[in-house]
Enzyme design. Sequence first.
Site, PDB file in Angstrom:
ATOM      1  N   CYS A   1       0.874  -1.175   0.000  1.00  0.00           N
ATOM      2  CA  CYS A   1       0.000   0.000   0.000  1.00  0.00           C
ATOM      3  C   CYS A   1       0.911   1.225   0.000  1.00  0.00           C
ATOM      4  CB  CYS A   1      -0.993  -0.016   1.161  1.00  0.00           C
ATOM      5  SG  CYS A   1      -0.275   0.131   2.796  1.00  0.00           S
TER       6      CYS A   1
ATOM      7  N   CYS B   1      -2.176   2.193  -4.139  1.00  0.00           N
ATOM      8  CA  CYS B   1      -1.006   2.955  -4.576  1.00  0.00           C
ATOM      9  C   CYS B   1      -1.009   3.197  -6.086  1.00  0.00           C
ATOM     10  CB  CYS B   1       0.298   2.322  -4.104  1.00  0.00           C
ATOM     11  SG  CYS B   1       0.494   0.580  -4.423  1.00  0.00           S
TER      12      CYS B   1
ATOM     13  N   CYS C   1       2.739   2.111  -7.369  1.00  0.00           N
ATOM     14  CA  CYS C   1       3.201   0.757  -7.064  1.00  0.00           C
ATOM     15  C   CYS C   1       4.102   0.301  -8.199  1.00  0.00           C
ATOM     16  CB  CYS C   1       2.025  -0.215  -6.936  1.00  0.00           C
ATOM     17  SG  CYS C   1       1.140  -0.087  -5.387  1.00  0.00           S
TER      18      CYS C   1
END
Length: 138
Positions: free
Chosen positions: A18, A92, A96
């Site tokens: 996250c 995210c 990410c």
Amino acid sequence: MNESSAAGFRLKRLLFVCVENSNRSQMAEAFARIHGGDKVEAYSAGSRPSGKINPKAIRTMKEIDYDLSKHRSKSLSEIPDIEFDFVATMGCGDECPFVRAKRREDWDISDPKDMTPDEFRLVRDLLETRVVAAINEL
């Protein structure tokens, strides 16, 4: 030697990502450890880690007898450079970075950091359900 450590057996590696690595991914890692036992290696990380575990997350996990205060907030650069069996990202989006994984899912689970205790528990319980399902599918 127990059966799970017999030759040819490899632990399933799970990663939960996250943004801050202070709530959702930490709780998911905890549930992977609880439900996966000695069959999994569980990791969590954040795209922009806060450097601390949210006290609300610690309290919420303590309610189910898990001590999240022993965890620490980590960045993706601190996790092993391996291919994971399963990666779940949460919130995210484009932040990410690519992590090698045999299977990947984006879990649309809201960040509970500003939620009430009851809402926080709902997120905790949803994470547990998702983690158990992921482990069972591996």
